[in-house]
Design a protein around this motif. Structure first.
Motif: not given
Length: 399
Positions: A125-133, A177-193, A211-213
């Motif tokens: 989802l974050l990869a698609l949102e990054d491409l969309n924006v 499993p919801k705790l896996w890959g936190t750093e990668e997800i955060t980095a992708r979200a910061e890229s979209v931001h 950013r706060a979320a």
């Protein structure tokens, strides 16, 4: 059914319930038996192998023959009613059926959700949102909607992780499993931001919420992961069940389920570790503690000579220490401690002499003192293999 299989089935149903809760008409709209999911997957696999031949009712029953007939018929009726399995052509007396592509994709999506708790879907989802924006055709309103949606998802995700970190360790392990890959997800979200904020500076307020979320999600994930790692003990094996889970299972399970946990294990009779005669001999030869002996009775008559005896004893001690000190000095006013100890002979005698000289130094009634200096002399070939630099002397204050 073992405890592990029961927990796996429950996790499958829990994932289905959470995913389709927004579309459920009532609380009974989602299956409550993992077998019903297995029937659907078996049917979809059979439709894929059949190709353009499709499947008849008899053929569907044959591929699902390992399931009870009543469960198969009920499940097939539900799948037909919801459109997951439909007639090939809508005409009377149709005997062949086809499967819905949407239902198969939904099952694949659910399986991925169960594998990592939605982590891979969030990455996609974050990869698609990054491409969309980043697409030049994207409008400001579409970017605003994207940021709002991601902020909502991360905010709810952070709240769930905070609840897990403060809840029971069993639930935290289940949702690990919801705790896996936190750093990668955060980095992708910061890229979209960053992309949204650079293209549309007017969306700064929306980007601040995003950013706060994201930061709240990152903090909650680290807190939950820290507690999960601490609960794993020194092994750090997160697949180990906590003692509370085994205790609850042992208290609530039936005898059949308890016996199923050890199904497949073969236990041999334990071999004796020791011969019985050896054990008897060891018990006979073991030392026994001596019984406590009572103190002899004391006379009730007064003993006025006790103080005098103590005084005489102290005088004899002072006389003995004086004789030893004078013998060590040999008529001189001072002597090196190492020389005095070497003159004593072997080490046991030197050790006794050193103890007596130290005692004479501690008695203020005697005119002898020990003065120590830094350094250590070593002589491996001598009975006194090491000695400190010190001097035993007659104190001038005592004349």
């Amino acid at each position: 059914m073992s405890l592990d299989s029961a927990l796996a089935d429950e996790s499958v149903l829990a994932t289905y319930r959470r995913m389709f809760a927004a579309l459920a008409r009532d609380s009974g709209a989602v299956v409550e038996d993992p077998m019903l999911v297995d029937i659907a997957e078996t049917l979809f696999a059979a439709f894929a192998e059949a190709g353009e031949d499709w499947l008849t009712h008899e053929r569907m029953r044959h591929v699902c023959r390992r399931f009870p007939a009543e469960a198969f018929e009920n499940r097939l009726r539900v799948l037909k009613a919801l459109g997951a399995i439909r007639e090939v052509f809508p005409k009377p007396n149709q005997l062949r059926y086809r499967a819905s592509f949407t239902s198969v994709v939904g099952l694949m999506f659910v399986r991925r959700m169960m594998a990592d708790g939605g982590q891979s879907e969030m990455h996609r989802l974050l990869a698609l949102e990054d491409l969309n924006v980043a697409d030049p055709r994207t409008t400001e309103e579409e970017a605003r909607a994207s940021a709002d949606g991601l902020a909502l998802a991360f905010r709810l995700w952070a709240l769930e992780l905070v609840t897990l970190a403060a809840g029971t360790i069993e639930e935290l392990r289940e949702q690990a499993p919801k705790l896996w890959g936190t750093e990668e997800i955060t980095a992708r979200a910061e890229s979209v931001h960053a992309t949204i904020l650079s293209r549309w500076p007017s969306l700064d307020r929306v980007c601040t919420e995003l950013r706060a979320a994201v930061y709240a999600y990152s903090d909650a994930s680290r807190r939950a992961a820290r507690r999960l790692a601490d609960s794993a003990g020194t092994t750090r094996n997160l697949t180990l069940l906590p003692p509370e889970t085994w205790r609850t299972f042992a208290q609530t399970a039936s005898r059949e389920r308890l016996a199923a946990v050890l199904d497949g294990f073969v236990f041999d009779a334990p071999a004796p570790w020791h011969d019985p005669s050896d054990i008897v001999r060891a018990v006979d030869e073991a030392p026994r503690p001596a019984p406590a002996r009572p103190s002899p009775p004391r006379s009730d008559l007064p003993d006025p000579g006790a103080a005098a005896a103590d005084a005489r004893s102290d005088t004899s001690v002072l006389d003995r220490l004086t004789a030893i000190a004078e013998g060590a000095l040999g008529g001189a006013d001072s002597v090196p401690v190492a020389d005095a100890l070497r003159a004593a002979g072997d080490w046991p005698a030197a050790r006794r002499l050193l103890a007596d000289l130290a005692t004479a130094d501690l008695r203020p009634e005697l005119p002898y003192r020990l003065r120590w200096a830094d350094g250590l002399a070593a002589d491996p070939g001598s009975p006194l293999s090491w000695a400190s630099h010190g001097v035993f002397e007659r104190s001038a204050a005592h004349g």
